[in-house]
Design a protein around this motif. Structure first.
Motif, PDB file in Angstrom:
ATOM      1  N   UNK A 134       0.818  -1.204   0.000  1.00  0.00           N
ATOM      2  CA  UNK A 134       0.000   0.000   0.000  1.00  0.00           C
ATOM      3  C   UNK A 134       0.861   1.268   0.000  1.00  0.00           C
ATOM      4  N   UNK A 135       2.052   1.212   0.591  1.00  0.00           N
ATOM      5  CA  UNK A 135       2.894   2.414   0.643  1.00  0.00           C
ATOM      6  C   UNK A 135       3.426   2.763  -0.748  1.00  0.00           C
ATOM      7  N   UNK A 136       3.815   1.746  -1.500  1.00  0.00           N
ATOM      8  CA  UNK A 136       4.232   1.985  -2.881  1.00  0.00           C
ATOM      9  C   UNK A 136       3.065   2.509  -3.706  1.00  0.00           C
ATOM     10  N   UNK A 137       1.880   1.972  -3.456  1.00  0.00           N
ATOM     11  CA  UNK A 137       0.691   2.406  -4.190  1.00  0.00           C
ATOM     12  C   UNK A 137       0.390   3.873  -3.900  1.00  0.00           C
ATOM     13  N   UNK A 138       0.492   4.291  -2.637  1.00  0.00           N
ATOM     14  CA  UNK A 138       0.234   5.689  -2.290  1.00  0.00           C
ATOM     15  C   UNK A 138       1.245   6.600  -2.982  1.00  0.00           C
ATOM     16  N   UNK A 139       2.521   6.197  -2.964  1.00  0.00           N
ATOM     17  CA  UNK A 139       3.556   7.009  -3.621  1.00  0.00           C
ATOM     18  C   UNK A 139       3.293   7.121  -5.116  1.00  0.00           C
ATOM     19  N   UNK A 140       2.907   6.006  -5.743  1.00  0.00           N
ATOM     20  CA  UNK A 140       2.612   6.030  -7.180  1.00  0.00           C
ATOM     21  C   UNK A 140       1.394   6.892  -7.481  1.00  0.00           C
ATOM     22  N   UNK A 141       0.412   6.882  -6.586  1.00  0.00           N
ATOM     23  CA  UNK A 141      -0.774   7.725  -6.780  1.00  0.00           C
ATOM     24  C   UNK A 141      -0.422   9.210  -6.674  1.00  0.00           C
ATOM     25  N   UNK A 142       0.528   9.544  -5.795  1.00  0.00           N
ATOM     26  CA  UNK A 142       0.970  10.930  -5.701  1.00  0.00           C
ATOM     27  C   UNK A 142       1.624  11.359  -7.018  1.00  0.00           C
ATOM     28  N   UNK A 143       2.475  10.494  -7.567  1.00  0.00           N
ATOM     29  CA  UNK A 143       3.101  10.799  -8.856  1.00  0.00           C
ATOM     30  C   UNK A 143       2.034  10.914  -9.945  1.00  0.00           C
ATOM     31  N   UNK A 144       1.048  10.048  -9.895  1.00  0.00           N
ATOM     32  CA  UNK A 144      -0.058  10.111 -10.858  1.00  0.00           C
ATOM     33  C   UNK A 144      -0.792  11.442 -10.737  1.00  0.00           C
ATOM     34  N   UNK A 145      -0.973  11.924  -9.504  1.00  0.00           N
ATOM     35  CA  UNK A 145      -1.606  13.223  -9.297  1.00  0.00           C
ATOM     36  C   UNK A 145      -0.786  14.358  -9.868  1.00  0.00           C
ATOM     37  N   UNK A 146       0.547  14.247  -9.780  1.00  0.00           N
ATOM     38  CA  UNK A 146       1.410  15.265 -10.384  1.00  0.00           C
ATOM     39  C   UNK A 146       1.199  15.283 -11.899  1.00  0.00           C
ATOM     40  N   UNK A 147       1.179  14.092 -12.523  1.00  0.00           N
ATOM     41  CA  UNK A 147       0.943  14.035 -13.964  1.00  0.00           C
ATOM     42  C   UNK A 147      -0.400  14.620 -14.351  1.00  0.00           C
ATOM     43  N   UNK A 148      -1.439  14.302 -13.568  1.00  0.00           N
ATOM     44  CA  UNK A 148      -2.771  14.843 -13.846  1.00  0.00           C
ATOM     45  C   UNK A 148      -2.790  16.359 -13.720  1.00  0.00           C
ATOM     46  N   UNK A 149      -2.125  16.885 -12.683  1.00  0.00           N
ATOM     47  CA  UNK A 149      -2.092  18.336 -12.477  1.00  0.00           C
ATOM     48  C   UNK A 149      -1.352  19.033 -13.608  1.00  0.00           C
ATOM     49  N   UNK A 150      -0.296  18.395 -14.139  1.00  0.00           N
ATOM     50  CA  UNK A 150       0.472  19.001 -15.219  1.00  0.00           C
ATOM     51  C   UNK A 150      -0.335  19.039 -16.511  1.00  0.00           C
ATOM     52  N   UNK A 151      -1.047  17.959 -16.832  1.00  0.00           N
ATOM     53  CA  UNK A 151      -1.731  17.907 -18.136  1.00  0.00           C
ATOM     54  C   UNK A 151      -3.090  18.595 -18.133  1.00  0.00           C
TER      55      UNK A 151
END
Length: 557
Positions: free
Chosen positions: A98-115
């Motif tokens: 779950x900790x890796x998943x949370x970190x990956x979701x944060x990165x996913x949020x960065x990508x979403x915010x950029x695009x």
């Protein structure tokens, strides 16, 4: 302004694919929470941060990403955002814990915010004003499609496979958006000077929005009190507000030197009013669907998938309506279409709330949800077109960032207001109903019944509603009394939640009513029809005269 040589509608497909992914991942994850909890062996608090981490980063970074697009190129930022989002989706699907998943979701949020803010800014850039309403309508229809697809596709993937595929499904969509964007979106025009990023503004905005968003998202979990040590939710909110005030002072001094938020945006009445409207519409949407989804499951006993499918007619109608309304915006302007859409939403929301009771099924809500679909379909396209109508192309990214930040914060506030009001009113209603119902129980069971229901008031909304409300019978009571307690508890909860829903349902109705009033104060946009009428009056003598007529028609608004 750079005028692309390619087909703007083909470019719109690439933009909508990227936009679709970001919205899909706001809705698809909720239905997979039980499966993720079970397969990862994680606590519910950790799983909730799989959702909240994405939402928090999205709300915090959009305003900065929008301005970065203005300074360094919207095409470049869009492609970077899509690539980052797609890679992060793969990491989410392959996460071992779950900790890796949370970190990956944060990165996913960065990508979403950029695009995300680049999509609206690129629409402003590649579509001429007389066709922009139709483009914004199609762009808004993507929200309806994501709303339909999220719960139903998520339920299908989780049932047939497992939770990992709700993220892996993004890979082909992201690859297609990246390929089409690379080939079709015109190269960013060269800048006449070297842009300078407003680093102090970025740091202040990021810190302020992080504190405010975190406090609003997590406030209820910490009972609006202490988070850790001396840090409390009020402290975080106060510090965030102070940093926002400091940001405003810093931005005043920064104007004229590539500020993070160009104040020239708010010189346009339409942009300021539509920024408010974007926040209010998100408050209405989030609070309405949160309330109705909980009621369908907790009171009427639907599964998450059944509740999602019950709401599909609304999303389907809005998806069909939005492009049609967008074309009408180009002809008659967006002002009165937006007012009408807000009015339809408010009326249909009040109708649905009035129908919320202890009995019913999907057919009960079909008619008002179809009407709501018409209203929602007439909101987003006109609202975005009115907001961006007079924004200069070199500020389109900043404008899109401000609008999307307002929308995200509105969603957070809507969830907080609806959730807090739901819990407080429900606790009062359950306590009152429990005391009334306890009169029919034997004396030894009355006090335990009332205390048990009072304790379950907070849990009932989250972990099973009426089914979870029944308190454990005290020792020594008969089986018949225990059955009577269970039956009364379900009845008390259902009646109390229904009464609560009729109170909380005022939030989306009021928010949309205020949005309609704010729309009445905007300047209308008359594009194709006004330009043609002006051209005929002038005799249409030459193409230069037609351009002057169009300019005059716009100035006359």
């Amino acid at each position: 302004m750079n005028t692309p040589s390619g087909n703007p509608w083909a470019i719109l497909v690439a933009l909508c694919l990227g936009f679709f992914m970001t919205l899909l991942d706001l809705t698809i994850v909720n239905i997979a929470i039980p499966d993720m909890t079970d397969r990862l062996g994680a606590a519910l608090d950790h799983i909730m941060w799989v959702i909240n981490g994405y939402t928090l980063v999205l709300a915090v970074l959009i305003i900065t990403a929008g301005r970065l697009g203005d300074l360094f190129g919207q095409r470049r930022l869009f492609l970077v955002g899509v690539a980052l989002f797609t890679v992060a989706s793969a990491l989410c699907g392959l996460s071992p814990d779950v900790y890796t998943l949370i970190a990956a979701r944060v990165v996913q949020g960065v990508g979403a915010a950029v695009l995300m803010p680049q999509t609206m800014a690129l629409i402003v850039r590649v579509f001429p004003p007389e066709r922009r309403g139709a483009a914004m309508g199609a762009w808004g229809a993507v929200a309806g499609l994501a709303t339909i697809t999220g719960p139903s596709l998520g339920g299908l993937l989780v049932t047939a496979l497992d939770w990992r595929f709700i993220f892996l499904i993004n890979l082909p969509v992201g690859a297609m958006a990246l390929l089409l964007g690379w080939r079709l979106i015109p190269v960013d025009p060269p800048s006449a000077r070297r842009p300078v990023l407003d680093v102090p503004g970025v740091l202040l905005a990021t810190a302020a929005l992080t504190l405010v968003s975190f406090a609003l998202i997590e406030g209820e979990r910490f009972d609006w009190g202490r988070v850790y040590g001396p840090v409390t939710i009020p402290f975080l909110l106060g510090t965030g507000a102070a940093l926002l005030a400091l940001l405003a002072v810093q931005q005043v001094r920064r104007q004229g030197r590539d500020p993070l938020v160009p104040f020239a945006l708010f010189a346009d009445r339409n942009f300021g009013l539509m920024s408010l409207a974007a926040a209010l519409v998100s408050v209405a949407m989030l609070s309405f669907f949160l309330l109705v989804s909980i009621h369908l499951q907790s009171v009427l006993g639907m599964s998450a998938l059944e509740a999602g499918l019950t709401l599909v007619p609304q999303a389907a109608v809005s998806m069909v309506t939005a492009p049609v309304v967008g074309r009408l915006v180009d002809r008659v302007g967006g002002k009165y279409l937006l007012v009408g859409g807000c009015a339809l939403f408010a009326v249909s929301a009040a109708w649905v709330v009035a129908l919320l009771g202890t009995e019913g099924d999907w057919r009960t809500f079909l008619a008002p949800l179809l009407l709501m679909g018409l209203g929602v379909g007439a909101v987003f396209g006109p609202m975005n077109t009115l907001a961006m109508d007079r924004v200069r192309p070199d500020m389109a990214g900043a404008g899109s960032g401000v609008l999307n930040t307002a929308r995200q914060l509105g969603s957070v506030v809507g969830g907080v207001v609806a959730g807090a009001l739901l819990q407080s009113v429900l606790a009062d209603r359950i306590a009152a109903r429990a005391r009334e119902a306890a009169a029919g129980l034997p004396e030894p069971a009355r006090e335990p019944f009332v205390r048990g229901l009072a304790r379950s008031a907070d849990q009932g909304v989250e972990v099973g509603g009426a089914g979870a409300a029944a308190p454990a019978p005290p020792e020594g009571v008969s089986a018949a009394t225990a059955d009577q307690m269970a039956h009364l508890a379900r009845s008390v909860f259902a009646d109390a939640f229904t009464e609560t829903a009729h109170v909380v349902g005022l939030v989306p109705v009021a928010a949309m009513a205020v949005t309609a009033l704010s729309a009445l104060a905007v300047r209308n946009t008359r594009r194709r029809g006004a330009a043609r009428g002006a051209g005929r009056t002038a005799g249409g003598r030459a193409s230069g005269g037609g351009a002057a007529a169009r300019a005059g028609a716009r100035a006359a608004e």
